[in-house]
Motif scaffolding. Structure first.
Motif, PDB file in Angstrom:
ATOM      1  N   ILE A  93       5.769  63.132 -59.171  1.00 34.44           N
ATOM      2  CA  ILE A  93       4.986  63.089 -57.942  1.00 34.44           C
ATOM      3  C   ILE A  93       4.641  64.506 -57.525  1.00 34.44           C
ATOM      4  O   ILE A  93       5.532  65.350 -57.394  1.00 34.44           O
ATOM      5  CB  ILE A  93       5.798  62.424 -56.795  1.00 34.44           C
ATOM      6  N   LEU A  94       3.355  64.775 -57.326  1.00 32.97           N
ATOM      7  CA  LEU A  94       2.943  66.076 -56.805  1.00 32.97           C
ATOM      8  C   LEU A  94       2.856  65.949 -55.292  1.00 32.97           C
ATOM      9  O   LEU A  94       1.946  65.329 -54.756  1.00 32.97           O
ATOM     10  CB  LEU A  94       1.613  66.509 -57.404  1.00 32.97           C
ATOM     11  N   SER A  95       3.844  66.506 -54.637  1.00 37.98           N
ATOM     12  CA  SER A  95       3.938  66.437 -53.187  1.00 37.98           C
ATOM     13  C   SER A  95       3.444  67.755 -52.599  1.00 37.98           C
ATOM     14  O   SER A  95       2.639  68.459 -53.212  1.00 37.98           O
ATOM     15  CB  SER A  95       5.390  66.132 -52.778  1.00 37.98           C
ATOM     16  N   SER A  96       3.920  68.093 -51.424  1.00 40.46           N
ATOM     17  CA  SER A  96       3.446  69.287 -50.736  1.00 40.46           C
ATOM     18  C   SER A  96       4.540  69.847 -49.841  1.00 40.46           C
ATOM     19  O   SER A  96       5.375  69.094 -49.318  1.00 40.46           O
ATOM     20  CB  SER A  96       2.228  68.922 -49.880  1.00 40.46           C
ATOM     21  N   SER A  97       4.509  71.147 -49.634  1.00 38.03           N
ATOM     22  CA  SER A  97       5.444  71.763 -48.689  1.00 38.03           C
ATOM     23  C   SER A  97       5.156  71.307 -47.263  1.00 38.03           C
ATOM     24  O   SER A  97       5.967  71.518 -46.359  1.00 38.03           O
ATOM     25  CB  SER A  97       5.380  73.286 -48.788  1.00 38.03           C
ATOM     26  N   LEU A  98       4.021  70.637 -47.038  1.00 37.75           N
ATOM     27  CA  LEU A  98       3.712  70.116 -45.706  1.00 37.75           C
ATOM     28  C   LEU A  98       4.675  69.016 -45.272  1.00 37.75           C
ATOM     29  O   LEU A  98       4.676  68.634 -44.107  1.00 37.75           O
ATOM     30  CB  LEU A  98       2.275  69.609 -45.646  1.00 37.75           C
ATOM     31  N   VAL A  99       5.499  68.514 -46.174  1.00 38.34           N
ATOM     32  CA  VAL A  99       6.528  67.560 -45.749  1.00 38.34           C
ATOM     33  C   VAL A  99       7.495  68.236 -44.779  1.00 38.34           C
ATOM     34  O   VAL A  99       8.201  67.571 -44.034  1.00 38.34           O
ATOM     35  CB  VAL A  99       7.295  66.941 -46.942  1.00 38.34           C
ATOM     36  N   TYR A 100       7.515  69.574 -44.776  1.00 39.18           N
ATOM     37  CA  TYR A 100       8.393  70.357 -43.895  1.00 39.18           C
ATOM     38  C   TYR A 100       7.670  70.929 -42.680  1.00 39.18           C
ATOM     39  O   TYR A 100       8.230  71.765 -41.977  1.00 39.18           O
ATOM     40  CB  TYR A 100       9.004  71.531 -44.667  1.00 39.18           C
ATOM     41  N   GLU A 101       6.435  70.505 -42.405  1.00 29.56           N
ATOM     42  CA  GLU A 101       5.675  71.178 -41.353  1.00 29.56           C
ATOM     43  C   GLU A 101       6.276  71.042 -39.958  1.00 29.56           C
ATOM     44  O   GLU A 101       5.963  71.857 -39.088  1.00 29.56           O
ATOM     45  CB  GLU A 101       4.206  70.759 -41.375  1.00 29.56           C
ATOM     46  N   ALA A 102       7.161  70.096 -39.724  1.00 23.59           N
ATOM     47  CA  ALA A 102       7.815  69.968 -38.420  1.00 23.59           C
ATOM     48  C   ALA A 102       9.280  70.422 -38.470  1.00 23.59           C
ATOM     49  O   ALA A 102      10.021  70.224 -37.515  1.00 23.59           O
ATOM     50  CB  ALA A 102       7.732  68.522 -37.928  1.00 23.59           C
ATOM     51  N   ALA A 103       9.673  71.027 -39.554  1.00 19.60           N
ATOM     52  CA  ALA A 103      11.062  71.472 -39.704  1.00 19.60           C
ATOM     53  C   ALA A 103      11.416  72.505 -38.637  1.00 19.60           C
ATOM     54  O   ALA A 103      10.564  73.259 -38.162  1.00 19.60           O
ATOM     55  CB  ALA A 103      11.278  72.063 -41.089  1.00 19.60           C
TER      56      ALA A 103
ATOM     57  N   LEU B 281       5.057  62.918 -47.647  1.00 14.62           N
ATOM     58  CA  LEU B 281       6.445  62.499 -47.451  1.00 14.62           C
ATOM     59  C   LEU B 281       6.609  61.030 -47.844  1.00 14.62           C
ATOM     60  O   LEU B 281       7.584  60.651 -48.505  1.00 14.62           O
ATOM     61  CB  LEU B 281       6.882  62.719 -46.006  1.00 14.62           C
ATOM     62  N   ALA B 282       5.630  60.213 -47.486  1.00 17.09           N
ATOM     63  CA  ALA B 282       5.682  58.794 -47.861  1.00 17.09           C
ATOM     64  C   ALA B 282       5.682  58.631 -49.378  1.00 17.09           C
ATOM     65  O   ALA B 282       6.388  57.764 -49.914  1.00 17.09           O
ATOM     66  CB  ALA B 282       4.504  58.037 -47.252  1.00 17.09           C
ATOM     67  N   SER B 283       4.934  59.470 -50.094  1.00 17.77           N
ATOM     68  CA  SER B 283       4.917  59.372 -51.556  1.00 17.77           C
ATOM     69  C   SER B 283       6.302  59.677 -52.126  1.00 17.77           C
ATOM     70  O   SER B 283       6.713  59.085 -53.122  1.00 17.77           O
ATOM     71  CB  SER B 283       3.851  60.278 -52.164  1.00 17.77           C
ATOM     72  N   GLU B 284       7.028  60.574 -51.478  1.00 25.43           N
ATOM     73  CA  GLU B 284       8.396  60.858 -51.917  1.00 25.43           C
ATOM     74  C   GLU B 284       9.304  59.650 -51.661  1.00 25.43           C
ATOM     75  O   GLU B 284      10.200  59.357 -52.450  1.00 25.43           O
ATOM     76  CB  GLU B 284       8.931  62.101 -51.214  1.00 25.43           C
ATOM     77  N   TYR B 285       9.038  58.940 -50.587  1.00 23.69           N
ATOM     78  CA  TYR B 285       9.825  57.728 -50.307  1.00 23.69           C
ATOM     79  C   TYR B 285       9.447  56.578 -51.244  1.00 23.69           C
ATOM     80  O   TYR B 285      10.276  55.732 -51.544  1.00 23.69           O
ATOM     81  CB  TYR B 285       9.705  57.326 -48.834  1.00 23.69           C
ATOM     82  N   PHE B 286       8.196  56.548 -51.697  1.00 21.12           N
ATOM     83  CA  PHE B 286       7.832  55.585 -52.747  1.00 21.12           C
ATOM     84  C   PHE B 286       8.711  55.824 -53.969  1.00 21.12           C
ATOM     85  O   PHE B 286       9.234  54.882 -54.563  1.00 21.12           O
ATOM     86  CB  PHE B 286       6.360  55.744 -53.156  1.00 21.12           C
ATOM     87  N   ALA B 287       8.871  57.093 -54.340  1.00 20.42           N
ATOM     88  CA  ALA B 287       9.706  57.444 -55.499  1.00 20.42           C
ATOM     89  C   ALA B 287      11.149  57.017 -55.265  1.00 20.42           C
ATOM     90  O   ALA B 287      11.787  56.424 -56.147  1.00 20.42           O
ATOM     91  CB  ALA B 287       9.617  58.939 -55.776  1.00 20.42           C
ATOM     92  N   LYS B 288      11.649  57.312 -54.081  1.00 21.97           N
ATOM     93  CA  LYS B 288      13.025  56.942 -53.741  1.00 21.97           C
ATOM     94  C   LYS B 288      13.205  55.417 -53.790  1.00 21.97           C
ATOM     95  O   LYS B 288      14.175  54.910 -54.355  1.00 21.97           O
ATOM     96  CB  LYS B 288      13.360  57.475 -52.343  1.00 21.97           C
ATOM     97  N   GLY B 289      12.258  54.692 -53.221  1.00 23.77           N
ATOM     98  CA  GLY B 289      12.337  53.230 -53.223  1.00 23.77           C
ATOM     99  C   GLY B 289      12.247  52.638 -54.616  1.00 23.77           C
ATOM    100  O   GLY B 289      12.982  51.710 -54.963  1.00 23.77           O
ATOM    101  N   ALA B 290      11.339  53.166 -55.440  1.00 24.49           N
ATOM    102  CA  ALA B 290      11.199  52.663 -56.816  1.00 24.49           C
ATOM    103  C   ALA B 290      12.452  52.954 -57.631  1.00 24.49           C
ATOM    104  O   ALA B 290      12.841  52.161 -58.489  1.00 24.49           O
ATOM    105  CB  ALA B 290       9.977  53.284 -57.482  1.00 24.49           C
ATOM    106  N   TYR B 291      13.100  54.075 -57.335  1.00 24.05           N
ATOM    107  CA  TYR B 291      14.353  54.364 -58.034  1.00 24.05           C
ATOM    108  C   TYR B 291      15.466  53.423 -57.560  1.00 24.05           C
ATOM    109  O   TYR B 291      16.188  52.843 -58.368  1.00 24.05           O
ATOM    110  CB  TYR B 291      14.791  55.817 -57.832  1.00 24.05           C
ATOM    111  N   GLU B 292      15.588  53.260 -56.242  1.00 25.56           N
ATOM    112  CA  GLU B 292      16.660  52.416 -55.706  1.00 25.56           C
ATOM    113  C   GLU B 292      16.517  50.966 -56.161  1.00 25.56           C
ATOM    114  O   GLU B 292      17.505  50.319 -56.482  1.00 25.56           O
ATOM    115  CB  GLU B 292      16.677  52.498 -54.180  1.00 25.56           C
ATOM    116  N   GLN B 293      15.307  50.452 -56.195  1.00 23.18           N
ATOM    117  CA  GLN B 293      15.109  49.044 -56.553  1.00 23.18           C
ATOM    118  C   GLN B 293      15.007  48.811 -58.055  1.00 23.18           C
ATOM    119  O   GLN B 293      15.552  47.840 -58.568  1.00 23.18           O
ATOM    120  CB  GLN B 293      13.867  48.494 -55.865  1.00 23.18           C
ATOM    121  N   TYR B 294      14.322  49.721 -58.761  1.00 21.47           N
ATOM    122  CA  TYR B 294      14.042  49.488 -60.182  1.00 21.47           C
ATOM    123  C   TYR B 294      14.679  50.513 -61.121  1.00 21.47           C
ATOM    124  O   TYR B 294      14.570  50.390 -62.325  1.00 21.47           O
ATOM    125  CB  TYR B 294      12.525  49.480 -60.435  1.00 21.47           C
ATOM    126  N   ARG B 295      15.267  51.552 -60.552  1.00 26.03           N
ATOM    127  CA  ARG B 295      15.865  52.655 -61.328  1.00 26.03           C
ATOM    128  C   ARG B 295      14.817  53.467 -62.084  1.00 26.03           C
ATOM    129  O   ARG B 295      15.095  54.061 -63.113  1.00 26.03           O
ATOM    130  CB  ARG B 295      16.963  52.167 -62.285  1.00 26.03           C
TER     131      ARG B 295
END
Length: 178
Positions: free
Chosen positions: A121-131, A156-170
């Motif tokens: 997943i190509l994400s962005s440092s903008l996931v931290y824009e409210a840090a 950030l949602a795309s990162e959670y897609f990855a997390k969810g796909a790992y948790e449910q399907y590995r």
């Protein structure tokens, strides 16, 4: 290794694909050509490169292409630059969510069929824009307020897609924050 790169004709694809080819990988590139139009690339004639014109929101095309690939690099998306974050706030969120959902649907199917090894997943440092902590630790995405822009929120949602796909399907994944 055979790699499917979505957004192949885009800014990131033009740098990533030659690197993959130089590392002796085979690459299937998918792009709708709506942003840049048809552009000749130095690697177009490489025998290990195949370009497919298609929409990354189309899960059927993605499923067909992913079925023969070892990895997917999810680089497709509506960007428009930082000036577009307000002008295209809804479109950035809605379009990119459709793209990432279709990409993960195809990746999960290919993984469950024992074809796909990983999604990147190509994400962005903008996931931290409210840090509020600086320097910002890697896990701050779980403790910081959500990003202010819809683009940052979608990344950030795309990162959670990855997390969810790992948790449910590995489904194994790697997140690269650019």
């Amino acid at each position: 290794m055979r790699v499917l790169v979505t957004g192949a004709a885009g800014f990131l694809g033009r740098y990533l694909i030659p690197e993959l080819l130089a590392a002796d990988h085979s690459v299937v590139g998918l792009d709708s050509l709506t942003t840049y139009g048809p552009v000749a690339r130095t690697f177009d004639d490489n025998p290990r490169y195949k370009f497919v014109t298609g929409d990354a929101k189309d899960a059927a095309i993605l499923r067909e292409l992913a079925a023969d690939c070892d990895q997917i690099v999810a680089a497709a998306g509506l960007v428009g630059g930082s000036s577009a974050f307000g002008e295209l706030a809804y479109d950035l969120l809605a379009t990119n969510e459709r793209i990432i959902a279709a990409t993960f649907d195809a990746a999960i199917d290919a993984f469950l069929d024992d074809h796909l090894e990983r999604i990147v997943i190509l994400s962005s440092s903008l996931v931290y824009e409210a840090a509020t902590a600086f320097p910002t630790p890697e896990r701050a995405t779980q403790t910081s307020p959500p990003p202010h822009s819809t683009f940052g929120f979608q990344k950030l949602a795309s990162e959670y897609f990855a997390k969810g796909a790992y948790e449910q399907y590995r489904l194994p994944y790697t997140i690269l924050r650019l």
